[in-house]
Structures are given as structure tokens and as C-alpha cells.
Design an enzyme around this catalytic site. Structure first.
Site, PDB file in Angstrom:
ATOM      1  N   ASP A   1       0.815  -1.220   0.000  1.00  0.00           N
ATOM      2  CA  ASP A   1       0.000   0.000   0.000  1.00  0.00           C
ATOM      3  C   ASP A   1       0.843   1.263   0.000  1.00  0.00           C
ATOM      4  O   ASP A   1       0.349   2.345  -0.291  1.00  0.00           O
ATOM      5  CB  ASP A   1      -0.852   0.036   1.276  1.00  0.00           C
ATOM      6  CG  ASP A   1      -2.191  -0.641   1.086  1.00  0.00           C
ATOM      7  OD1 ASP A   1      -2.661  -0.725  -0.052  1.00  0.00           O
ATOM      8  OD2 ASP A   1      -2.767  -1.079   2.109  1.00  0.00           O
TER       9      ASP A   1
HETATM   10  C1  GLC Z   1      -1.915  -3.813   5.217  1.00  0.00           C
HETATM   11  C2  GLC Z   1      -3.081  -3.877   4.267  1.00  0.00           C
HETATM   12  C3  GLC Z   1      -2.784  -4.745   3.078  1.00  0.00           C
HETATM   13  C4  GLC Z   1      -1.473  -4.393   2.463  1.00  0.00           C
HETATM   14  C5  GLC Z   1      -0.358  -4.375   3.490  1.00  0.00           C
HETATM   15  C6  GLC Z   1       0.959  -3.895   2.922  1.00  0.00           C
HETATM   16  O1  GLC Z   1      -1.791  -5.031   5.881  1.00  0.00           O
HETATM   17  O2  GLC Z   1      -4.233  -4.326   4.915  1.00  0.00           O
HETATM   18  O3  GLC Z   1      -3.815  -4.640   2.126  1.00  0.00           O
HETATM   19  O4  GLC Z   1      -1.203  -5.306   1.440  1.00  0.00           O
HETATM   20  O5  GLC Z   1      -0.708  -3.535   4.553  1.00  0.00           O
HETATM   21  O6  GLC Z   1       0.949  -2.536   2.649  1.00  0.00           O
HETATM   22  C1  GLC Z   2      -0.781   2.501   5.726  1.00  0.00           C
HETATM   23  C2  GLC Z   2      -0.067   1.312   6.297  1.00  0.00           C
HETATM   24  C3  GLC Z   2      -0.374   0.080   5.512  1.00  0.00           C
HETATM   25  C4  GLC Z   2      -1.859  -0.062   5.393  1.00  0.00           C
HETATM   26  C5  GLC Z   2      -2.519   1.221   4.863  1.00  0.00           C
HETATM   27  C6  GLC Z   2      -4.005   1.073   4.879  1.00  0.00           C
HETATM   28  O1  GLC Z   2      -0.339   2.742   4.440  1.00  0.00           O
HETATM   29  O2  GLC Z   2       1.328   1.476   6.310  1.00  0.00           O
HETATM   30  O3  GLC Z   2       0.178  -1.034   6.170  1.00  0.00           O
HETATM   31  O4  GLC Z   2      -2.136  -1.109   4.526  1.00  0.00           O
HETATM   32  O5  GLC Z   2      -2.150   2.299   5.648  1.00  0.00           O
HETATM   33  O6  GLC Z   2      -4.676   2.139   4.345  1.00  0.00           O
END
Ligand code: GLC
Ligand code: GLC
Length: 821
Positions: free
Chosen positions: A488
């Protein structure tokens, strides 16, 4: 240091002191009603949606921590104490909290008065039950005042903590004997109320918080309890609470039991009132509350409901059981990991002690991955979930990144454009079909964008997922990343310089260039399943087309996604490599390497081995594999959130547990069982049970993240429970290490274990048959099945182990596997 121990026989974790390094919680409920429950009785409950229908108030980020729960205050002569330790932090002569499958039990004692609270959500009903037992272990008579306490949330948890100009005027309750009803907003658009009741007569009650506690007092100084007498206060605005005052006389050796029920009740809109609110006060229709309380009016009824819950879990976990010398592995794979998979399936990323319950809905990619670890438990629910998720896909194959569980509608605020999303649907559906053999799901008509007029078969959804990826590629022929892919925080089209701007929804640099090697690898992982599904459903030409596309993408990765010793991660909006030795920081990432090898890329030409060796050399630590190295030290406008975190945390070189199992699975593809198991155990919580002071979180569940080697608090875990780690570690241990893997034609047995593991046994329910599998590894192999037998008859093993046919006869079958060369 340890704060408890596993009681494997009882499937419980037993916490032996209340001051754990962080609240250690459990989840009550696995259908529609849920409670979060800490080892000191903190937490809250809600019906279906943690934001919209929250029954009790909880203060996140409070001091002291974990404020709000179902509290019981005891007044024994002049001595006032809380048997769950919090909120008074009472000195206890003994204390124990047992977290089990869907229930928790706190037992404590002080001055010869013993207390037990058993808390759970019964199957089929929308309530928490708290069974309280008080016992006089002293030699004298005791006259005890018991005060219950919960604080009501005004339903919408976000409004509840923000809109005080309104909230302080709207709180309403009704009281009838031992039953306290919370009915805020019932006179207008709500058709539901909450009930907090006990099955014994009360001496009094309170429903107004200030009256009960005193305005300037905390939960630890309830004025009313010290005074020893309830005020019978009726809340009107401000903060409605529920408190019963019960007088209990206990002769020496005597015990008394009470059953408290905290529940959600709903009436049809035209039957909301017993007496309509024409003048000042309306009287709510209590029929649903009466029925619920009638059902749980006795100790026996509560005990029966708990026994039913236990049987439910015995049956569920019986679908996959493990016996092995390695107790940590056996208890995680057989019990706790599967339990956590149920929780992630139910909660997605909504409500935990790190997720406030008001933020995220169900994630398209998250929920598809969560069901990988859940589908063997309740396949019908996985099926329904797949159809819900698919309904939020857009006609072009892209998808809403999240949807709201109550409305099942895509969430506009977060929108779309995470270009890995579509492919996860293929993975989810493939896992479901392999588990069940139910190809019928492909013919289900499913809306696009929640619009029935746009409905088409689920198969067409898969095709659009596949095509979306193929038609959105960049200069190197790799898939475009969009807002981000699995990571993300890799926001390559965002370029945010404004504080507070969302990295995930801001796209102000639509480059049309930034590409993801991860999505390419995901295509090579999921694509063959798509092709296989086509082949098996009479679409041979489409299968050939898919195979060709996968082969072409594999070549593209080899040509443009390889850095010499590992797979690169992406190309940014300027066409520069991310995750390459050409970079100053972020030279190597875990995701592309784990996933590419998992997908089989480079197994034929040495790249796979090289990539995993690089991961070991550059990313591995004693607590697990970090996400990238070197950590970003500065903020990079062109990379986004990944560089916003301090080095060693979260996606910036934290041990992001979710993708460690990808490396585990990749290692099994190389046949390196010892290394695969090592990557498994490093992040597996019980192996670090005695390191709980540093690790801090529950030793029975996976966290999302453990601080990486660049962080000040290397080894400290955060964000337990709601993480894709649950599903993926279960897949890695059950399907790839122990090697019991559902396939289209049956159950494959293809273990890849440490040479030192002498064997193990697994019982696996699969398509209406039970397989009792014993694996003998006295040969000390890491991979390879030398001989196999099903019910005494030899099965021909291949290079990929042995395939058990789906017998579907409802019978138990004995399987013996001998590993070796
Ligand atoms: C969080 C989110 C997931 C994403 C991950 C890595 O666990 O829920 O969708 O893939 O972060 O950013
Ligand atoms: C932030 C976190 C990630 C998560 C995301 C959800 O980017 O670092 O882990 O998946 O928020 O919106």
C-alpha cells in the site's frame, strides 16, 4: 520472560499475571455479534459493523491503556476491588485469564473471596454472556455488594467520539427490574436497542455515568461503589451507562452464580413501541429482549451454550489437526493459526486493539487472501464472501479497493486503482474450487459495481481480472502499478508534499509509466489457475491464451525484472528502478522475490535460488525477514508512504510478517525444507513466548509487523490479529511445509520439512472424506516422497509427492507416506 503458558489440551492460552506487556485480547463471537475482550476484561462489542452498530464505548489511545470494558466491582465489607485487576489495578491473591476458542475466563481472589467471569458470545444469538461465580473461601460469612458496569456507545462509534454538541443531549435509557435498556436514537430512525441484564434481583441500578463515578473520577474510583449504594439514576443525555447493584450473602464455602447478558435487539419498524412516544416518554417493545433473556435466564442455559460453542470449535478444528514433536508448530497450525484465520475472515482489518473499528471496511485484496486460510473451515461462507467481493468489481476488471460489510457497497472514499486487486480474485476463487470441487460457483451471476443490470457470471469476472492486468502494462511490458500494489505504501504516482494527504488516494502524477514486478509475479502465480479453470470448464482456447500470456510475462520479468542477484521491485514514474543495486536505499525488496519464486520463476535457470539467497543474506534477521534494505532514511517524493516511516517500521524495512510466508513457500519450491521451516519459526509467536517483554504482543497470534533491525525497538511486535499473515502462514505450514495441498483432482501430499523432523501426522477433512495421514521421515529427507499408500494400497508417487483422490464417501482413510529419495 513469560506471562502465561499454553494449555494445549484445553486449547487455551493461560495468562498468569494481569500486567501483560500490552493488553492480550481474544475475540468473542464468530457470526454476527462480536466482542473484543482483553485479559483484564477490557474491550467492547458490536453487532455486525464495528463503526455503525457499536454497543459499548471504548477509548482507544487512552491513559491508562485499555479503558472501557465489562467491569465488575466487588465491595467486601469496606474493601472495594475489581477482580479483573483493571480498572482499579487491585492487588489480587490469585489471578488467571484463559483465552479459549471464542470465550475467555478470568479467575481471581482476594481476602477469601473468589471470582470467576466466563465471557462468550453464544452461537445463534446476538449477545455476550458473562457468567459470574462468587465463592466464599473464608471461614466467615460474607456480605458482598456487586456492581456491574458498562458504558454505552451511542451506536455510531465515530460520531460517538466526535459529535459532543449532539451526543450530550440524546442519551436515553429505560430500566425495568434487573434489565437496563439503552435506546438512544430509538425514537427516530433506529429500530434497535441494547440490553444489559442479569438473571437475579437487584438492590438498585445506575445509568448515568457522572452519578455513578463522580464527574472528576476515573473508572478506578467509582463513588457509588465506595458508598455501597446505587442511586437509581436515569440517564438523560450526557453518558448513559449500565450498572446493577446486587447484594450477595455467602456463607463459608458457599458459591453463587449470576448470568449477565449484554445484547442487541431489533424490532420491525411497525412494532417498535409498546407505548408510542406521544407525550414525553415512549416505552420500547421489549419482545426480542424478553425472548433473549428468557433463553439465558439460568446457569444451566449459559453452560449449555458454552458447551455448544466448544463442540462447534472441536468440529471446525477437527477439519485439520496436526500431531508433531514440535509443540509450537503443532499448536499454531492445529489451533491458533486457524482460529486467527476465522477472526481475520470475519473482521478483515476493521476492529482490533490497533484498528479502531471506524476506519477500514473489507479489502478486496485482503479478503481474498484471508479466505485462503479459512476456506477449509467453512467453505460455504467463503463462497458467499467471494460473491460479495466480486460484486464490487468494475466492468473493466478493476475493483473498489474496499467495501462496507453492512451495505456490501464499494467504498468511494478509497476508490479504486490498486492494480494488484483484480488478480487476487482469481487466487481466492481457485482456492475455493480446489477445496470444494464446486465449479458451479463460476456460473453464478454476479453484478459489476453492485449494479444488477451489469451482472455476468463469476467466470467473466475472472476473465476481466486477468485481462485488466494484461491491458494495463507499461514501457517494459510489466503491469502498471496504479495507486499501489500489495504494498500500500509504494505510491509511485502520488508525489505528495502536503501534510496529511492520503498517500493511497492521492494520484497527482498519473505517469502511465510506473510498473510493478510484484504484480507481474502475481500474474504468473494466479494465471495458471485461471488457465486451468478454463481448461476444466470447456474453454480450451482461452486456456491456451492464458498460458501464453503467463509465459510471456515470465520472459518479461526475466528480461526487465531481474537485477543480477535478485528480482527488482518496480519502475517508478520516471522509469527508474526501485529495488535495484542501482538505488541508494531500498535496493532489495522481499515481495517481488518471494512471489516470483513462489510462482516458479527462475527455478529452471538458477535465478530462483540466487534470489532467495540474496533475501537471506540481505533481509533476514533473527526475528524474521525485513521488507527491504537498506531502509529509506529520507522522504522520497517519487516513492510515497514507504519512505515516510522511520527506518525499521512498517513497510520501510519492518518485518512485515504477511510476506515472510511467501519466502517460506518459495523455499519449499527449491526443496529447502530446513530453511523453509526456519523462516516459518522466526515469526511464529510461540517460539518467542519467553521473549514476551520485548515482543510485547500475544504469543498465540501473529502481528502485522515486528520492528526491523534498523529500528530502535528491533523485535517489538505491533498490530496483532488482523493481518494477512494469518492466512498466508497457515497456507505455508499446512500446504507447503507439511505439504497437504488441495488441488483440482484431489489432495496432494508433498511435504518439505527440516531434515531433522522425523515425521508428523495430520488429519484432513477434504470433500466429504477424512484422510488420516502419517508421514515418516526417518530417512532425514527435506523433500521427496519415496512411497505412499492409501488404505494399505500403494499409490505411485511422482516428483511432486502423492495425489490422494477425492473419495467423497464420508469415510475415514488411512494414508501412509514415507519420505526419502
Ligand atoms: C496492510 C493492508 C494490506 C497491504 C499491506 C501492505 O496489511 O491491509 O492490504 O497489502 O498492509 O501494505
Ligand atoms: C498505511 C499502512 C499500511 C496499510 C494502509 C491502509 O499505508 O502502512 O500497512 O495497509 O495504511 O490504508
Amino acid at each position: 520472560m513469560q506471562y502465561g503458558y499454553f494449555d494445549d489440551e484445553a486449547r487455551e492460552y493461560v495468562i498468569t499475571r494481569p500486567d501483560t506487556p500490552y493488553p492480550w485480547i481474544n475475540y468473542l463471537g464468530c457470526e454476527n455479534f462480536y466482542g473484543l475482550f482483553s485479559n483484564t476484561s477490557g474491550g467492547y462489542c458490536f453487532y455486525q459493523d464495528a463503526r455503525m452498530l457499536r454497543l459499548t464505548r471504548y477509548r482507544y489511545n487512552n491513559v491508562p491503556t485499555d479503558a472501557g470494558g465489562r467491569y465488575f466491582y466487588l465491595r467486601d465489607g469496606g474493601d472495594v476491588w475489581t477482580p479483573s485487576w483493571m480498572p482499579m489495578k487491585s492487588k489480587l491473591d490469585r489471578y488467571e485469564c484463559r483465552h479459549g476458542m471464542g470465550y475467555s475466563r478470568i479467575s481471581s481472589a482476594r481476602n477469601g473471596l473468589a471470582f470467576t467471569q466466563t465471557s462468550f458470545v453464544p452461537l445463534g444469538d446476538n449477545c455476550e454472556i458473562h457468567k459470574i461465580v462468587l465463592s466464599n473461601e473464608s471461614k466467615a460469612n460474607k456480605d458482598i455488594d456487586v456492581f456491574s458496569f458498562i458504558e454505552f456507545c451511542l451506536w455510531n462509534a465515530f460520531d460517538d467520539m466526535t459529535n459532543f454538541q449532539r451526543n450530550y443531549s440524546i442519551g436515553e435509557v429505560e430500566v425495568e427490574g434487573s434489565r437496563i435498556y439503552h435506546k438512544t436514537e430509538y425514537r427516530e430512525r433506529r429500530n434497535h436497542y441494547a440490553i444489559w441484564a442479569v438473571n437475579v434481583p437487584v438492590a438498585g441500578f445506575d445509568t448515568d455515568r457522572e452519578t455513578f463515578l463522580g464527574l472528576y473520577n476515573g473508572y478506578d474510583q467509582p463513588e457509588t461503589v465506595f458508598a455501597g449504594k446505587a442511586n437509581n439514576s436515569i440517564a438523560s443525555g450526557w453518558a448513559p451507562i449500565g450498572s446493577h447493584h446486587i447484594k450477595v450473602h455467602l456463607a463459608p464455602g458457599e458459591s453463587k452464580t449470576m448470568v449477565f447478558v449484554l445484547g442487541y435487539c431489533e424490532n420491525p419498524n411497525d412494532q417498535k413501541w409498546e407505548r408510542a412516544p406521544n407525550a414525553a416518554f415512549g416505552v420500547i417493545n421489549k419482545a426480542p429482549a424478553n425472548a433473549l433473556l428468557e433463553k439465558y435466564s439460568s446457569t444451566e442455559a449459559a453452560d449449555k451454550a458454552l458447551a455448544a460453542l466448544n463442540e462447534y470449535w472441536t468440529a471446525l478444528l477437527g477439519r485439520f489437526t496436526v500431531n508433531a514433536d514440535d509443540k509450537c508448530m503443532a499448536r499454531m497450525a492445529g489451533v491458533w493459526n486457524q482460529y486467527q484465520c476465522m477472526v481475520t475472515f470475519n473482521m478483515s482489518r476493521s476492529a482490533s486493539y490497533f484498528e479502531s473499528g471506524i476506519g477500514r471496511g473489507m479489502g478486496f485484496r485482503d479478503s481474498n487472501q484471508d479466505l485462503l486460510g479459512f476456506v477449509h473451515l467453512v467453505p460455504e461462507r467463503a463462497r458467499a464472501r467471494i460473491l460479495d467481493i466480486a460484486a464490487t468489481q468494475f466492468p473493466d476488471g478493476s475493483a473498489y479497493h474496499q467495501y462496507q460489510p453492512l451495505t456490501k457497497r464499494g467504498n468511494n472514499e478509497v476508490g479504486s486503482g490498486f492494480n494488484d486487486d483484480p488478480l487476487w480474485l482469481i487466487s481466492g476463487v481457485a482456492a475455493y474450487i480446489k477445496e470444494t470441487g464446486d465449479y458451479g460457483i463460476l456460473d453464478e451471476k454476479v453484478p459489476f459495481d453492485n449494479n444488477d443490470a451489469l451482472a455476468d457470471s463469476l467466470f467473466v469476472h475472472l476473465k476481466r481480472s486477468f485481462d485488466y492486468t494484461l491491458t494495463h502494462t507499461g514501457p517494459h511490458g510489466l503491469p502498471l502499478i496504479g495507486r499501489a500494489d500489495w504494498n500500500d505504501c509504494l505510491n509511485l504516482n502520488c508525489f505528495s508534499a502536503v501534510p496529511g494527504e492520503s498517500f493511497q488516494t492521492t494520484a497527482n502524477f498519473e505517469s502511465g509509466i510506473a510498473e510493478s514486478v510484484f504484480i507481474a509475479a502475481l500474474l504468473v502465480w494466479a494465471g495458471p489457475d485461471y488457465a486451468e479453470i478454463c481448461r476444466r470448464t470447456g474453454r480450451p482456447e482461452e486456456a491456451v491464451r492464458a498460458d501464453k500470456a503467463v509465459a510471456a510475462m515470465t520472459e518479461t520479468i526475466k528480461a526487465h525484472g531481474w537485477d543480477g542477484d535478485w528480482f527488482i521491485r518496480a519502475y517508478d514514474a520516471h522509469g527508474k528502478k526501485v529495488g535495484s543495486r542501482e538505488c541508494e536505499d531500498g535496493q532489495i525488496f522481499i515481495e517481488s522475490n518471494g512471489f516470483a519464486v513462489m510462482a516458479g520463476i527462475g527455478l529452471d535457470d538458477g535465478r530462483a535460488k540466487k534470489a532467495l539467497d540474496s533475501v537471506k543474506e540481505r533481509l533476514d534477521t533473527k526475528y524474521g525477514i525485513v521488507l527491504l534494505q537498506p531502509a529509506y532514511k529520507e522522504y522520497h517524493l517519487e516513492l510515497g508512504e514507504v519512505s515516510s516511516y522511520p527506518p525499521g517500521y512498517k513497510e520501510n524495512a519492518g518485518i512485515f510478517c504477511h510476506n515472510n510466508p511467501w519466502v517460506t513457500i518459495a523455499e519449499t519450491r527449491l526443496g529447502r525444507g530446513t530453511r523453509a521451516f526456519e523462516t516459518y519459526t522466526k515469526i511464529c509467536p510461540p517460539y518467542r513466548e519467553d521473549d514476551s517483554s520485548l515482543r510485547r504482543l500475544e504469543p498465540y497470534v501473529y502481528p502485522q509487523m515486528i520492528a526491523g533491525k534498523d529500528a530502535k525497538r528491533f523485535g517489538e511486535a505491533k498490530n496483532s490479529w488482523l493481518t494477512g499473515t494469518a492466512a498466508w502462514t497457515f497456507v505455508s505450514i499446512s500446504q507447503y511445509i507439511l505439504g497437504i495441498r488441495p488441488e483440482y483432482d484431489g489432495l496432494r501430499i508433498d511435504p518439505c520439512i527440516p531434515a531433522a523432523m522425523k515425521g508428523f501426522s495430520v488429519t484432513r477433512h477434504f470433500r466429504n472424506a477424512v484422510y488420516r495421514i502419517t508421514v515418516d521421515n526417518t530417512a532425514g529427507a527435506e523433500k521427496g516422497v519415496k512411497s505412499a499408500a492409501l488404505d494399505g494400497k500403494p499409490l505411485a508417487p511422482s516428483a511432486n509427492g502423492a495425489l490422494l483422490p477425492a473419495l467423497g464417501d464420508g469415510k475415514v482413510h488411512e494414508v501412509t507416506i514415507v519420505m526419502g529419495w
